[in-house]
Scaffold this motif. Structure first.
Motif, PDB file in Angstrom:
ATOM      1  N   GLY A 255      19.763 122.031  93.122  1.00 50.97           N
ATOM      2  CA  GLY A 255      19.599 123.243  92.329  1.00 50.97           C
ATOM      3  C   GLY A 255      18.284 123.266  91.579  1.00 50.97           C
ATOM      4  N   ILE A 256      17.910 122.140  90.993  1.00 52.73           N
ATOM      5  CA  ILE A 256      16.645 122.056  90.249  1.00 52.73           C
ATOM      6  C   ILE A 256      15.455 122.283  91.188  1.00 52.73           C
ATOM      7  N   ILE A 257      15.485 121.609  92.335  1.00 52.36           N
ATOM      8  CA  ILE A 257      14.381 121.730  93.294  1.00 52.36           C
ATOM      9  C   ILE A 257      14.231 123.163  93.783  1.00 52.36           C
ATOM     10  N   LEU A 258      15.355 123.787  94.171  1.00 49.08           N
ATOM     11  CA  LEU A 258      15.292 125.126  94.742  1.00 49.08           C
ATOM     12  C   LEU A 258      14.933 126.185  93.704  1.00 49.08           C
ATOM     13  N   THR A 259      15.146 125.883  92.435  1.00 50.55           N
ATOM     14  CA  THR A 259      14.803 126.832  91.380  1.00 50.55           C
ATOM     15  C   THR A 259      13.353 126.700  90.948  1.00 50.55           C
TER      16      THR A 259
ATOM     17  N   ILE B  18       5.259 123.817 106.101  1.00 46.82           N
ATOM     18  CA  ILE B  18       5.928 123.856 107.407  1.00 46.82           C
ATOM     19  C   ILE B  18       5.806 122.508 108.116  1.00 46.82           C
ATOM     20  N   SER B  19       4.621 121.942 108.112  1.00 47.12           N
ATOM     21  CA  SER B  19       4.421 120.640 108.759  1.00 47.12           C
ATOM     22  C   SER B  19       5.262 119.563 108.086  1.00 47.12           C
ATOM     23  N   PHE B  20       5.303 119.608 106.763  1.00 48.65           N
ATOM     24  CA  PHE B  20       6.095 118.641 106.012  1.00 48.65           C
ATOM     25  C   PHE B  20       7.576 118.772 106.341  1.00 48.65           C
ATOM     26  N   ALA B  21       8.069 120.028 106.383  1.00 46.90           N
ATOM     27  CA  ALA B  21       9.480 120.259 106.704  1.00 46.90           C
ATOM     28  C   ALA B  21       9.812 119.770 108.113  1.00 46.90           C
ATOM     29  N   ALA B  22       8.940 120.087 109.083  1.00 51.39           N
ATOM     30  CA  ALA B  22       9.171 119.635 110.459  1.00 51.39           C
ATOM     31  C   ALA B  22       9.171 118.111 110.536  1.00 51.39           C
ATOM     32  N   MET B  23       8.267 117.473 109.799  1.00 49.84           N
ATOM     33  CA  MET B  23       8.205 116.018 109.792  1.00 49.84           C
ATOM     34  C   MET B  23       9.488 115.411 109.223  1.00 49.84           C
ATOM     35  N   ILE B  24      10.014 116.015 108.141  1.00 53.34           N
ATOM     36  CA  ILE B  24      11.246 115.511 107.535  1.00 53.34           C
ATOM     37  C   ILE B  24      12.424 115.704 108.478  1.00 53.34           C
TER      38      ILE B  24
ATOM     39  N   LEU C 276      15.178 111.418 102.036  1.00 50.59           N
ATOM     40  CA  LEU C 276      14.733 112.394 103.031  1.00 50.59           C
ATOM     41  C   LEU C 276      15.360 113.763 102.783  1.00 50.59           C
ATOM     42  N   ILE C 277      16.615 113.770 102.350  1.00 51.76           N
ATOM     43  CA  ILE C 277      17.288 115.040 102.067  1.00 51.76           C
ATOM     44  C   ILE C 277      16.579 115.770 100.933  1.00 51.76           C
ATOM     45  N   VAL C 278      16.239 115.038  99.885  1.00 50.99           N
ATOM     46  CA  VAL C 278      15.533 115.637  98.746  1.00 50.99           C
ATOM     47  C   VAL C 278      14.150 116.131  99.175  1.00 50.99           C
ATOM     48  N   LEU C 279      13.452 115.332  99.979  1.00 53.01           N
ATOM     49  CA  LEU C 279      12.129 115.734 100.463  1.00 53.01           C
ATOM     50  C   LEU C 279      12.225 116.976 101.347  1.00 53.01           C
TER      51      LEU C 279
ATOM     52  N   MET D  49      12.528 120.010  99.214  1.00 55.39           N
ATOM     53  CA  MET D  49      11.221 120.350  98.640  1.00 55.39           C
ATOM     54  C   MET D  49      10.335 120.999  99.682  1.00 55.39           C
ATOM     55  N   ALA D  50      10.331 120.457 100.894  1.00 50.14           N
ATOM     56  CA  ALA D  50       9.465 120.990 101.950  1.00 50.14           C
ATOM     57  C   ALA D  50       9.836 122.421 102.299  1.00 50.14           C
TER      58      ALA D  50
END
Length: 373
Positions: free
Chosen positions: A61-65, A93-99, A122-125, A128-129
């Motif tokens: 919740g904190i991250i998405l806010t 986008i690159s970060f999300a794909a990498m995660i 990895l879930i938290v990252l 964020m991505a």
């Protein structure tokens, strides 16, 4: 003279290739969220992290806010300093794909006791991505068309998002068939490809929109209405959160004589489909009637219908309130983000889109936290 007219004509038209690229990226984000929501609880059980479920919900919740506003601030800085907001979108986008890929290969490797602790990180990252590029990417919508046509563009995004969420049971079946590793590999590929398509198709438009010289010479004395923009995000967040998190159980209880079995979720799917079908016609109505009046009317309809659904007991009355909610939800989906963009100062467009989505995600986060208590 003809060249000037031609140039003006181009500015008055929706750039459909760029818009559909953005819609594809938005669709990949929706599918990514469906996959995340499907596998996150399973992975927590599989790797014995259930004790951290509430903590992860709070962190999520904190991250998405917060992240959308941070990404928006960075996106605006890139607009002015480098003349292009694409780098922050591409990086996210690159970060999300990498995660996605990292999670997939972690699961394929069947991590032991020590390496399994990589998974929650990895879930938290990943959260964020996904948040880093979503707001800057959706803020590009105002670069692909004149302001008065933004409701029609939002209708396209609403159709894509609502239909994908309506098809969630089918998508979940496909996800279960593929398994976790293949799902995350596919998710990484889909996000990367759709992001690349947006970058390729939208680069020229964004360079023109974000050009440093054009920005430097533009005067906008309108202050950004942060509070109102946040309110609009909260309004859409309330409607969306109730649709997904509250309606199924309420409909099961109040429409037990109408719906046989625990089928309250069917109502939510029906609302999503109706909203998708109404989006394009409503975009014309919103444009003709005005964004401000459309937002307030749709917001009031949503609040009144939610009160009716919660407190009325008659199945017929609940169904009538549900139909009114579908109408209000559609108009709210089409009008709120374009109005938020219109209430932002030119130099803070991306940040204000981040504020809008902070409102949307903040409501979802609060509801998830209360449900997790």
């Amino acid at each position: 003279m003809e060249a000037t007219i031609s140039k003006q004509g181009e500015q008055d038209e929706i750039q459909w290739k760029q818009l559909w690229s953005l819609a594809a990226l938005y669709g990949s984000v929706v599918i990514g969220w469906i996959a995340y929501q499907r596998y996150q609880p399973k992975l927590l059980v599989q790797f014995e992290f259930t004790d951290f479920t509430f903590l992860l919900i709070a962190v999520q919740g904190i991250i998405l806010t917060i992240t959308p506003m941070i990404a928006g601030r960075i996106g605006d800085r890139y607009r002015f300093e480098r003349g292009n907001r694409l780098p922050i979108i591409s990086a996210g986008i690159s970060f999300a794909a990498m995660i996605f890929m990292a999670v997939a290969f972690t699961l394929l490797g069947n991590p032991g006791e020590i390496f399994k602790w990589i998974l929650p990180v990895l879930i938290v990252l990943w959260l964020m991505a996904m948040s880093i590029f979503t707001s800057p990417a959706l803020s590009t919508i105002e670069s692909f068309m004149p302001v008065e046509k933004l409701p029609r563009a939002m209708a396209i995004l609403t159709i894509v998002g609502n239909l994908l969420y309506a098809l969630e049971p089918v998508i979940v079946d496909i996800i279960d068939f593929l398994g976790a590793p293949a799902t995350f590999i596919t998710g990484g590929v889909v996000v990367f490809v759709s992001g690349y398509a947006l970058k390729k198709n939208a680069a020229a438009s964004l360079l023109k929109s974000d050009n440093k010289d054009a920005v430097a010479n533009k005067i906008d004395s309108q202050p950004s209405q942060y509070g109102f923009i946040l309110l609009m995000g909260i309004a859409l967040g309330v409607a969306t959160s109730c649709l997904f998190n509250v309606f199924p159980s309420i409909m099961d209880a109040k429409l037990a004589d109408v719906l046989k079995g625990n089928n309250g979720g069917i109502i939510s799917v029906g609302i999503l489909i109706i909203s998708a079908l109404l989006s394009l016609p409503f975009s014309t109505l919103v444009t003709n009637y005005g964004l401000m009046r459309s937002f307030w009317i749709s917001f009031i309809l949503v609040l009144l219908s939610l009160a009716g659904i919660l407190f009325l007991q008659s199945p017929l009355a609940v169904l009538l309130m549900t139909a009114i909610f579908a109408i209000g939800f559609t108009a709210l989906s089409v009008s709120s983000l374009p109005l938020a963009i219109g209430k932002a100062n030119y130099y803070q467009k991306v940040f204000c889109v981040g504020v809008f989505f902070a409102g949307v995600e903040g409501v979802e986060a609060i509801m998830d936290i209360f449900q997790g208590l």
